[in-house]
Design an enzyme around this catalytic site. Structure first.
Site, mmCIF file in Angstrom:
data_model
loop_
_atom_site.group_PDB
_atom_site.id
_atom_site.type_symbol
_atom_site.label_atom_id
_atom_site.label_comp_id
_atom_site.label_asym_id
_atom_site.label_seq_id
_atom_site.Cartn_x
_atom_site.Cartn_y
_atom_site.Cartn_z
ATOM 1 N N ARG A 51 0.769 -1.242 -0.019
ATOM 2 C CA ARG A 51 0.114 -0.094 0.118
ATOM 3 C C ARG A 51 0.616 1.464 0.025
ATOM 4 O O ARG A 51 0.676 2.187 -0.735
ATOM 5 C CB ARG A 51 -0.978 0.152 1.141
ATOM 6 C CG ARG A 51 -2.089 -0.345 1.131
ATOM 7 C CD ARG A 51 -2.651 -0.928 2.373
ATOM 8 N NE ARG A 51 -1.870 -1.971 2.767
ATOM 9 C CZ ARG A 51 -1.872 -3.211 2.410
ATOM 10 N NH1 ARG A 51 -2.990 -3.517 1.655
ATOM 11 N NH2 ARG A 51 -1.248 -4.089 2.799
ATOM 12 N N THR A 52 1.686 1.197 1.018
ATOM 13 C CA THR A 52 2.364 2.597 1.241
ATOM 14 C C THR A 52 3.156 3.163 -0.183
ATOM 15 O O THR A 52 3.029 4.229 -0.347
ATOM 16 C CB THR A 52 3.299 2.592 2.292
ATOM 17 O OG1 THR A 52 2.471 2.190 3.586
ATOM 18 C CG2 THR A 52 3.807 4.033 2.744
ATOM 19 N N LYS A 80 25.824 -3.422 -1.216
ATOM 20 C CA LYS A 80 27.248 -3.221 -1.189
ATOM 21 C C LYS A 80 27.730 -2.626 -0.342
ATOM 22 O O LYS A 80 29.009 -2.132 -0.105
ATOM 23 C CB LYS A 80 27.594 -2.444 -2.529
ATOM 24 C CG LYS A 80 27.031 -3.050 -4.014
ATOM 25 C CD LYS A 80 27.476 -1.940 -5.010
ATOM 26 C CE LYS A 80 26.819 -2.454 -6.565
ATOM 27 N NZ LYS A 80 27.010 -1.382 -7.225
ATOM 28 N N ARG A 101 11.139 3.931 3.279
ATOM 29 C CA ARG A 101 11.021 3.122 4.636
ATOM 30 C C ARG A 101 11.978 2.321 4.961
ATOM 31 O O ARG A 101 12.852 1.823 3.783
ATOM 32 C CB ARG A 101 9.775 2.054 3.964
ATOM 33 C CG ARG A 101 9.620 0.849 4.972
ATOM 34 C CD ARG A 101 8.080 0.236 4.544
ATOM 35 N NE ARG A 101 7.212 0.871 5.000
ATOM 36 C CZ ARG A 101 5.864 0.280 4.966
ATOM 37 N NH1 ARG A 101 5.755 -0.799 4.710
ATOM 38 N NH2 ARG A 101 4.743 1.233 5.424
ATOM 39 N N HIS A 129 5.108 6.314 11.655
ATOM 40 C CA HIS A 129 4.543 5.883 10.121
ATOM 41 C C HIS A 129 3.572 7.277 10.102
ATOM 42 O O HIS A 129 2.543 7.091 9.976
ATOM 43 C CB HIS A 129 3.903 4.805 10.216
ATOM 44 C CG HIS A 129 3.571 4.314 8.777
ATOM 45 N ND1 HIS A 129 3.618 5.123 7.837
ATOM 46 C CD2 HIS A 129 3.260 2.868 8.285
ATOM 47 C CE1 HIS A 129 3.192 4.421 6.436
ATOM 48 N NE2 HIS A 129 3.148 3.123 7.052
#
Ligand code: NCD
Length: 302
Positions: A51-52, A80, A101, A129
């Protein structure tokens, strides 16, 4: 250049203005379809999301802008050994705004300090959030007509659930809001959230019984037990199905209750509840895109 890392960085008046802006976009999306022409959003997702990330991307596309990004750390230079600071500085050369995120709490803040463009926290570990909270607030406002004078039940994993932490931080600033915090003993709110509620003299009580809390609630915010934040699989297995919302349990609820869930759900809401007019969690997804459009506009126009 302004970022959004923690919902408390927005004054209550600014949240109300974002909600009003989202409602204006909902009423006339065509008016906004070119507002971000020539602007680019980068979505840097180091943790799973449906969703986000797609909501941010759809929001930018609906504003006439474009989108670049990655959806897993393994496909980025993090694999890396690149630091978040360097990745942010690099992406800041290529995009006008970033949504990030990350499983580490504070990573989006580090990105904001280095990117040179606005950074939006799209979820950092068990911490915050803020854009989910904007989606939640817009949904509550549209369903209940107000954000004050409500009894809000938060149920499930209140320890690791970042959406609950941000929701409590935001709603405790509205007048006459009472929280009922419903969780097993082990998954109660963390100390940092408790101190924030106490410092504000917020009204809250804790219980482990959803049945007991149900009749008094205006809003019920269900959450998933956050498996990825557990150290022990056995603890997760024991706690994951503590609460399962069913049509039978809703019989004692108010007729105008609003049931929210940030999604994804696992077992905590029976699909049989979806047909109940009080189920608002898919409306919440829709609202999330509009409020992210409002936020992107605000940060890019600042
Ligand atoms: C939430 C999250 O990522 O914190 N999901 C979302 O963004 N809608 C809730 C969750 O994963 O349980």
């Amino acid at each position: 250049m302004r970022s959004l890392i923690d919902i408390q960085e927005l004054a209550p008046g600014e949240i109300d203005a974002l909600i009003a802006s989202a409602e204006d976009i909902i009423a006339d999306p065509a008016k906004y379809s070119q507002r971000c022409r020539g602007k680019r959003l980068a979505t840097l997702f180091y943790e799973p999301s449906t969703r986000t990330r797609l909501s941010f991307e759809a929001a930018m596309l609906d504003l006439g802008g474009s989108v670049i990004g990655f959806s897993e750390a393994a496909s980025s230079s993090a694999s890396k050994g690149e630091s978040v600071a360097d990745t942010a500085r690099t992406v800041g050369c290529l995009a006008d705004i970033i949504a990030m995120r990350h499983p580490k709490e504070g990573a989006p803040l580090v990105a904001a300090m280095n990117a040179g463009v606005p950074v939006i926290n799209a979820g950092d570990g068990g911490h915050n959030h803020p854009t989910q909270t904007l989606a939640d607030l817009l949904t509550i406002k549209r369903e209940k007509g107000r954000l004050s004078g409500l009894t809000v039940g938060c149920c499930g994993d209140l320890k690791f659930g970042r959406t609950v932490h941000s929701l409590l931080a935001a709603m405790s600033r509205y007048e006459d809001v009472r929280f009922v915090l419903i969780s097993p003993e082990e998954l109660r709110i963390p100390e940092s959230v408790r101190s924030m509620l106490d410092a504000r003299n917020a009204s809250y009580r804790e219980t482990d019984s959803l049945e007991e809390a149900m009749p008094g609630l205006d809003v019920l915010y269900m959450t998933r037990v956050q498996r990825e934040r557990f150290i022990s699989d056995a603890d997760y297995a024991r706690l994951k199905d503590t609460y399962i919302l069913t049509p039978e349990k809703l019989e004692s609820a108010k007729k105008d209750l609003a049931v929210l869930h940030p999604l994804p759900r696992v077992n905590e809401i029976s699909p049989a509840v979806d047909a109940d007019p009080r189920a608002c969690y898919f409306k919440q997804v829709r609202n999330g895109k509009f409020v992210r459009m409002a936020l992107i506009l605000k940060l890019l126009e600042a």
